[in-house]
Write an enzyme that holds these catalytic residues in place. Structure first.
Site, mmCIF file in Angstrom:
data_model
loop_
_atom_site.group_PDB
_atom_site.id
_atom_site.type_symbol
_atom_site.label_atom_id
_atom_site.label_comp_id
_atom_site.label_asym_id
_atom_site.label_seq_id
_atom_site.Cartn_x
_atom_site.Cartn_y
_atom_site.Cartn_z
ATOM 1 N N ASN A 110 11.786 -8.202 12.753
ATOM 2 C CA ASN A 110 12.483 -6.919 12.891
ATOM 3 C C ASN A 110 11.994 -6.208 14.145
ATOM 4 O O ASN A 110 11.141 -6.722 14.857
ATOM 5 C CB ASN A 110 12.307 -6.068 11.622
ATOM 6 C CG ASN A 110 10.849 -5.732 11.373
ATOM 7 O OD1 ASN A 110 10.229 -5.024 12.158
ATOM 8 N ND2 ASN A 110 10.298 -6.261 10.285
ATOM 9 N N ASP B 126 11.302 -7.943 3.686
ATOM 10 C CA ASP B 126 11.486 -7.971 2.227
ATOM 11 C C ASP B 126 11.705 -9.396 1.730
ATOM 12 O O ASP B 126 11.424 -9.704 0.573
ATOM 13 C CB ASP B 126 12.692 -7.101 1.840
ATOM 14 C CG ASP B 126 12.363 -5.617 1.963
ATOM 15 O OD1 ASP B 126 11.205 -5.251 1.658
ATOM 16 O OD2 ASP B 126 13.234 -4.842 2.392
ATOM 17 N N LYS C 45 12.443 -28.624 13.749
ATOM 18 C CA LYS C 45 13.510 -27.723 14.206
ATOM 19 C C LYS C 45 14.833 -28.100 13.524
ATOM 20 O O LYS C 45 15.205 -29.284 13.511
ATOM 21 C CB LYS C 45 13.644 -27.861 15.721
ATOM 22 C CG LYS C 45 14.645 -26.924 16.317
ATOM 23 C CD LYS C 45 14.732 -27.091 17.812
ATOM 24 C CE LYS C 45 15.881 -26.270 18.339
ATOM 25 N NZ LYS C 45 16.224 -26.642 19.711
ATOM 26 N N ASP D 263 5.636 -6.995 -2.645
ATOM 27 C CA ASP D 263 5.635 -5.628 -2.115
ATOM 28 C C ASP D 263 4.174 -5.177 -2.025
ATOM 29 O O ASP D 263 3.504 -4.992 -3.043
ATOM 30 C CB ASP D 263 6.449 -4.713 -3.044
ATOM 31 C CG ASP D 263 6.695 -3.358 -2.393
ATOM 32 O OD1 ASP D 263 5.718 -2.738 -1.909
ATOM 33 O OD2 ASP D 263 7.857 -2.922 -2.355
ATOM 34 N N ILE D 264 3.692 -5.021 -0.787
ATOM 35 C CA ILE D 264 2.271 -4.759 -0.565
ATOM 36 C C ILE D 264 1.843 -3.437 -1.184
ATOM 37 O O ILE D 264 0.875 -3.353 -1.947
ATOM 38 C CB ILE D 264 1.963 -4.754 0.950
ATOM 39 C CG1 ILE D 264 2.342 -6.111 1.550
ATOM 40 C CG2 ILE D 264 0.496 -4.424 1.204
ATOM 41 C CD1 ILE D 264 2.327 -6.149 3.071
ATOM 42 N N PHE E 69 5.860 4.456 4.376
ATOM 43 C CA PHE E 69 6.886 4.925 5.303
ATOM 44 C C PHE E 69 8.225 4.491 4.711
ATOM 45 O O PHE E 69 8.288 3.507 3.971
ATOM 46 C CB PHE E 69 6.718 4.279 6.683
ATOM 47 C CG PHE E 69 5.838 5.056 7.614
ATOM 48 C CD1 PHE E 69 4.468 5.132 7.396
ATOM 49 C CD2 PHE E 69 6.375 5.712 8.724
ATOM 50 C CE1 PHE E 69 3.645 5.845 8.257
ATOM 51 C CE2 PHE E 69 5.573 6.430 9.592
ATOM 52 C CZ PHE E 69 4.202 6.502 9.359
ATOM 53 N N LYS F 289 12.035 5.678 -3.216
ATOM 54 C CA LYS F 289 10.913 4.763 -2.915
ATOM 55 C C LYS F 289 9.576 5.351 -3.379
ATOM 56 O O LYS F 289 8.710 4.638 -3.866
ATOM 57 C CB LYS F 289 10.855 4.467 -1.407
ATOM 58 C CG LYS F 289 11.835 3.382 -0.995
ATOM 59 C CD LYS F 289 11.833 3.095 0.493
ATOM 60 C CE LYS F 289 12.994 2.142 0.810
ATOM 61 N NZ LYS F 289 13.292 1.988 2.205
ATOM 62 N N LYS G 137 7.836 2.982 -6.082
ATOM 63 C CA LYS G 137 6.620 2.283 -5.674
ATOM 64 C C LYS G 137 5.359 2.936 -6.263
ATOM 65 O O LYS G 137 4.277 2.386 -6.153
ATOM 66 C CB LYS G 137 6.540 2.228 -4.144
ATOM 67 C CG LYS G 137 7.654 1.349 -3.539
ATOM 68 C CD LYS G 137 7.523 1.189 -2.049
ATOM 69 C CE LYS G 137 8.727 0.459 -1.455
ATOM 70 N NZ LYS G 137 8.381 -0.843 -0.874
HETATM 71 O O1 PMT Z 1 6.618 0.112 14.964
HETATM 72 P P1 PMT Z 1 7.481 1.136 15.672
HETATM 73 O O2 PMT Z 1 8.391 0.479 16.688
HETATM 74 O O3 PMT Z 1 6.681 2.268 16.229
HETATM 75 O O4 PMT Z 1 8.464 1.747 14.584
HETATM 76 C C1 PMT Z 1 7.937 2.529 13.547
HETATM 77 C C2 PMT Z 1 8.608 2.238 12.171
HETATM 78 C C3 PMT Z 1 10.054 2.676 12.225
HETATM 79 C C4 PMT Z 1 8.531 0.739 11.868
HETATM 80 C C5 PMT Z 1 7.771 3.016 11.114
HETATM 81 O O5 PMT Z 1 7.828 4.379 11.402
HETATM 82 C C6 PMT Z 1 8.297 2.758 9.708
HETATM 83 O O6 PMT Z 1 9.225 3.353 9.233
HETATM 84 N N1 PMT Z 1 7.664 1.793 8.986
HETATM 85 C C7 PMT Z 1 8.071 1.314 7.676
HETATM 86 C C8 PMT Z 1 9.248 0.394 7.819
HETATM 87 C C9 PMT Z 1 9.710 -0.181 6.490
HETATM 88 O O7 PMT Z 1 9.499 -1.345 6.237
HETATM 89 O O8 PMT Z 1 10.227 0.663 5.666
HETATM 90 P P2 PMT Z 1 10.823 0.273 4.186
HETATM 91 O O9 PMT Z 1 11.614 1.453 3.826
HETATM 92 O O10 PMT Z 1 11.498 -1.051 4.228
HETATM 93 O O11 PMT Z 1 9.535 0.119 3.292
HETATM 94 C C10 PMT Z 1 8.964 1.201 2.559
HETATM 95 C C11 PMT Z 1 7.458 1.092 2.471
HETATM 96 O O12 PMT Z 1 7.117 -0.073 1.697
HETATM 97 C C12 PMT Z 1 6.756 0.927 3.813
HETATM 98 O O13 PMT Z 1 5.554 1.665 3.774
HETATM 99 C C13 PMT Z 1 6.472 -0.562 3.892
HETATM 100 O O14 PMT Z 1 5.268 -0.829 4.664
HETATM 101 C C14 PMT Z 1 6.244 -0.902 2.421
HETATM 102 N N2 PMT Z 1 6.560 -2.300 2.073
HETATM 103 C C15 PMT Z 1 7.815 -2.781 2.231
HETATM 104 C C16 PMT Z 1 8.090 -4.099 1.864
HETATM 105 C C17 PMT Z 1 7.048 -4.902 1.352
HETATM 106 N N3 PMT Z 1 7.258 -6.162 1.009
HETATM 107 N N4 PMT Z 1 5.819 -4.386 1.213
HETATM 108 C C18 PMT Z 1 5.550 -3.096 1.560
HETATM 109 O O15 PMT Z 1 4.412 -2.643 1.433
#
Ligand code: PMT
Length: 403
Positions: free
Chosen positions: A209, A278, A288, A306-307, A323, A337, A341
């Site tokens: 991503n 995800d 390949k 999901d961490i 985030f 969320k 979570k």
């Molecule tokens: O890195 P930059 O270019 O500076 O951009 C910053 C950002 C946009 C990446 C950052 O500000 C941001 O939003 N990060 C979280 C991105 C994200 O994965 O969001 P989400 O809505 O999909 O996930 C929600 C939360 O669950 C996040 O804290 C994520 O770390 C966590 N998560 C998600 C999936 C997973 N399998 N495990 C997780 O812990």
């Protein structure tokens, strides 16, 4: 930036990087700090006390048994005088001696006798730095609350390339400046995740991503400036490690999951700024994948762990800040969320169309159970400081499950 009337004791030990401390002393004096230098005997083989005396404008002490020096300012008085003690370069020998509480030279005695925060800036050959003995000693210093600044990666005076370079004088100066700021997270352990994850399809392709890691790296720096001991778990990004921050590099979501869970075991706060994939391909091809023209290629995906939710489910868990990256309906998705979570705070940002990912500026809307606050668009470094201040406030007020 000023260090007016701040009293900094610099301990110089035997290493080639000692010559860089001349520059550091100058830079600290430019900021009007009062600087005194204590040298180990080994350091005097690299730079003379006269040099530091001229640069600091103060007598330089080397020996514990210097009667004149003791008469002017005894070692206990020196230890009390200091508001900060910075040992730079910190040799493997000095680190070992501090870890074991030695007091057989002036510098080690001052470190034991001071109530001021102590920092070490290690400098040594990369193989020495990686040795189990040095790592164990550094771990002991960290546990005792001594700040470990660096080391950095790069070319070394001995010709090797790797981790063990002392931080540059301007970086040490900035860290000293930051150490005098408000440090609400002093003594706390913070784990931050940053960047994307890459989920391999085959040896040449992956699902990734757009995250550059900038937001997460800024949060790690801000947490460090707030006094925390910071571990940064980083996906594949092209960013330098913030000085004074411990970094663990990973590639996939599963690797990040393992690294975060391990680092967060005894952490106080976890901030999940990483854009974790995800899903991953159910199978990674050893070779390949070949193009079959005219036939659609179906890729089966399996959900990644999901961490942050795994941390939330643990019996003893840190204060959890997630985030939320959304392209629409920020408030409702972020709120959902936060609840699903089971976390303590969520920082929601709009992404897409030139927002959030990759760029230097960002805006956040913070949500926590029973409240919210908007942080307007600004550079990610400033935004991270504001975010960390809010996290510290809520963490220290006992709003999480394990304050
Ligand atoms: O890195 P930059 O270019 O500076 O951009 C910053 C950002 C946009 C990446 C950052 O500000 C941001 O939003 N990060 C979280 C991105 C994200 O994965 O969001 P989400 O809505 O999909 O996930 C929600 C939360 O669950 C996040 O804290 C994520 O770390 C966590 N998560 C998600 C999936 C997973 N399998 N495990 C997780 O812990």
């Amino acid at each position: 930036m000023s260090l007016r009337q701040r009293r900094i004791l610099i301990g110089v030990t035997g290493g080639i990087a000692a010559y860089k401390i001349c520059e550091l002393v100058r830079r600290l004096r430019d900021l009007e700090a009062e600087v005194r230098v204590v040298m180990t005997e080994g350091a005097t083989h690299f730079v003379t006390p006269t040099t530091f005396q001229a640069l600091s404008g103060q007598p330089v002490r080397v020996s514990l048994w210097d009667e004149q020096g003791e008469a002017a300012m005894g070692h206990i008085e020196l230890a009390r005088w200091a508001e900060r003690v910075l040992i730079a370069p910190a040799s493997a020998d000095t680190i070992a001696r501090l870890a074991h509480g030695f007091a057989d030279d002036l510098l080690s005695t001052v470190v034991l006798a001071t109530a001021a925060p102590v920092y070490v800036a290690p400098a040594m050959n990369q193989q020495m730095w990686a040795s189990l003995a040095v790592q164990a000693n550094v771990g002991t210093l960290r546990v005792r609350g001594i700040g470990v600044l660096g080391p950095a990666d790069g070319d070394q005076a001995c010709g090797d390339i790797g981790s063990g370079r002392m931080l540059e004088p301007h970086e040490l100066r900035d860290l000293m400046v930051a150490s005098f700021g408000d440090q609400p997270l002093r003594g706390r352990r913070v784990v931050v995740s940053a960047g994307p994850t890459y989920e391999d399809i085959d040896p040449v392709r992956f699902i990734g991503n757009r995250s550059s890691g900038r937001m997460g790296f800024a949060v790690a720096s801000a947490a460090r400036d707030a006094g925390a001991d910071v571990t940064l778990v980083a996906g594949p990004v092209a960013l330098a490690t913030p000085p004074g921050v411990r970094r663990v590099d990973v590639r996939s979501a599963r690797q990040m999951h393992e690294a975060v869970l391990s680092a967060a075991r005894d952490a106080d706060i976890y901030v999940g700024a990483a854009a974790v994939g995800d899903y991953r391909p159910s199978e990674t091809s050893e070779h390949k994948l070949k193009k079959a023209s005219g036939t659609p290629l179906h890729l089966e995906l399996t959900e990644n762990p999901d961490i942050i939710a795994s941390l939330a489910a643990a019996e003893r868990r840190p204060f959890l800040v997630g985030f939320a990256a959304e392209t629409r309906e920020l408030a409702s998705y972020a709120g959902e969320k936060l609840r699903r979570k089971g976390i303590d705070m969520i920082a929601a940002n709009e992404v897409g169309g030139g927002k959030g990912f990759e760029v230097a500026d960002n805006a956040l809307h913070l949500y926590w159970p029973g409240g919210d606050e908007s942080l307007p668009e600004m550079p990610k470094t400033d935004l991270a400081r504001q975010l960390v201040a809010r996290i510290a406030e809520r963490f220290l007020s006992g709003s999480g499950t394990t304050p």
